[in-house]
Design a protein around this motif. Structure first.
Motif, short mmCIF file in Angstrom:
data_model
loop_
_atom_site.label_atom_id
_atom_site.label_comp_id
_atom_site.label_asym_id
_atom_site.label_seq_id
_atom_site.Cartn_x
_atom_site.Cartn_y
_atom_site.Cartn_z
N PRO A 69 -3.38 3.83 -7.40
CA PRO A 69 -1.97 3.46 -7.34
C PRO A 69 -1.11 4.55 -6.69
O PRO A 69 -0.15 4.23 -5.99
CB PRO A 69 -1.59 3.26 -8.81
CG PRO A 69 -2.89 2.92 -9.49
CD PRO A 69 -3.93 3.71 -8.76
N GLU A 70 -1.47 5.80 -6.89
CA GLU A 70 -0.71 6.91 -6.29
C GLU A 70 -0.80 6.86 -4.76
O GLU A 70 0.20 7.02 -4.07
CB GLU A 70 -1.23 8.27 -6.79
CG GLU A 70 -1.01 8.51 -8.27
CD GLU A 70 -2.06 7.85 -9.17
OE1 GLU A 70 -1.80 7.70 -10.37
OE2 GLU A 70 -3.13 7.43 -8.67
N THR A 71 -2.01 6.62 -4.24
CA THR A 71 -2.18 6.52 -2.79
C THR A 71 -1.46 5.29 -2.25
O THR A 71 -0.83 5.34 -1.20
CB THR A 71 -3.68 6.48 -2.42
OG1 THR A 71 -4.30 7.68 -2.90
CG2 THR A 71 -3.88 6.38 -0.92
N GLN A 72 -1.52 4.19 -2.98
CA GLN A 72 -0.81 2.98 -2.57
C GLN A 72 0.68 3.24 -2.44
O GLN A 72 1.31 2.88 -1.42
CB GLN A 72 -1.04 1.84 -3.56
CG GLN A 72 -2.46 1.32 -3.56
CD GLN A 72 -2.64 0.18 -4.54
OE1 GLN A 72 -1.78 -0.69 -4.67
NE2 GLN A 72 -3.77 0.19 -5.25
N GLN A 73 1.28 3.88 -3.44
CA GLN A 73 2.72 4.14 -3.41
C GLN A 73 3.09 5.15 -2.34
O GLN A 73 4.13 5.03 -1.69
CB GLN A 73 3.20 4.58 -4.79
CG GLN A 73 3.19 3.46 -5.81
CD GLN A 73 3.85 2.18 -5.29
OE1 GLN A 73 4.98 2.18 -4.83
NE2 GLN A 73 3.11 1.07 -5.35
N LYS A 74 2.24 6.16 -2.14
CA LYS A 74 2.51 7.15 -1.09
C LYS A 74 2.45 6.48 0.29
O LYS A 74 3.27 6.76 1.15
CB LYS A 74 1.51 8.30 -1.17
CG LYS A 74 1.84 9.43 -0.24
CD LYS A 74 1.04 10.67 -0.58
CE LYS A 74 1.63 11.83 0.19
NZ LYS A 74 1.41 13.10 -0.44
N PHE A 75 1.50 5.58 0.49
CA PHE A 75 1.41 4.86 1.76
C PHE A 75 2.64 3.97 1.95
O PHE A 75 3.21 3.93 3.05
CB PHE A 75 0.13 4.04 1.85
CG PHE A 75 0.04 3.26 3.13
CD1 PHE A 75 -0.16 3.92 4.33
CD2 PHE A 75 0.17 1.89 3.14
CE1 PHE A 75 -0.22 3.21 5.53
CE2 PHE A 75 0.11 1.17 4.33
CZ PHE A 75 -0.09 1.84 5.53
N LYS A 76 3.05 3.28 0.92
CA LYS A 76 4.23 2.41 1.02
C LYS A 76 5.46 3.23 1.39
O LYS A 76 6.23 2.86 2.28
CB LYS A 76 4.44 1.64 -0.28
CG LYS A 76 5.60 0.65 -0.21
CD LYS A 76 5.74 -0.12 -1.51
CE LYS A 76 6.95 -1.04 -1.45
NZ LYS A 76 7.21 -1.66 -2.75
N ALA A 77 5.65 4.36 0.74
CA ALA A 77 6.81 5.22 1.02
C ALA A 77 6.74 5.79 2.44
O ALA A 77 7.76 5.86 3.15
CB ALA A 77 6.89 6.35 0.00
N THR A 78 5.55 6.17 2.87
CA THR A 78 5.38 6.70 4.23
C THR A 78 5.63 5.61 5.25
O THR A 78 6.30 5.84 6.26
CB THR A 78 3.94 7.28 4.39
OG1 THR A 78 3.76 8.32 3.44
CG2 THR A 78 3.72 7.81 5.78
N THR A 79 5.14 4.41 5.01
CA THR A 79 5.36 3.29 5.92
C THR A 79 6.84 2.98 6.04
O THR A 79 7.33 2.72 7.15
CB THR A 79 4.59 2.05 5.43
OG1 THR A 79 3.19 2.37 5.36
CG2 THR A 79 4.79 0.87 6.36
N GLU A 80 7.55 3.04 4.94
CA GLU A 80 8.99 2.75 4.97
C GLU A 80 9.72 3.67 5.94
O GLU A 80 10.63 3.25 6.65
CB GLU A 80 9.58 2.87 3.56
CG GLU A 80 11.01 2.42 3.47
CD GLU A 80 11.48 2.26 2.04
OE1 GLU A 80 12.40 1.46 1.82
OE2 GLU A 80 10.93 2.94 1.15
#
Length: 102
Positions: free
Chosen positions: A41-52
């Motif tokens: 979940p940490e990697t998922q959220q970091k990717f989502k924030a980076t994509t944004e």
């Protein structure tokens, strides 16, 4: 992971808005060469924030941005980055991107 692998399926992390447009954010869970059984979940959220932070750079026809490779450097890009793919409405990969990890 083989970066030239053909994307078979993705899992949805969430949605991001760019103006009135919604873009799916996800991760590749299966290619023709490998299967991802877990992404923290940490990697998922970091990717989502980076994509944004990079939404303004994606192609107009992109409907989903999906993580393909977790943070890593490479010979072609020595910055630590996610490798992501942009996918259109027909499920076709239309671009491969590196998003620098902050």
């Amino acid at each position: 992971m083989a970066s030239q692998a053909k994307v078979i399926s993705t899992k949805l992390i969430g949605l991001l808005a760019i103006g009135a447009r919604l873009v799916k954010v996800g991760y590749v869970d299966q290619t023709d060469a490998w299967r991802r059984v877990y992404l923290s979940p940490e990697t998922q959220q970091k990717f989502k924030a980076t994509t944004e932070k990079h939404l303004h750079t994606i192609k107009p026809e992109t409907e989903e941005v999906a993580l393909q490779e977790t943070p890593h450097p490479s010979e072609s890009d020595n910055r630590t980055h996610f490798t992501a793919v942009e996918i259109d409405g027909q499920g076709t990969v239309i671009a491969k991107r590196h998003f620098t990890v902050q």
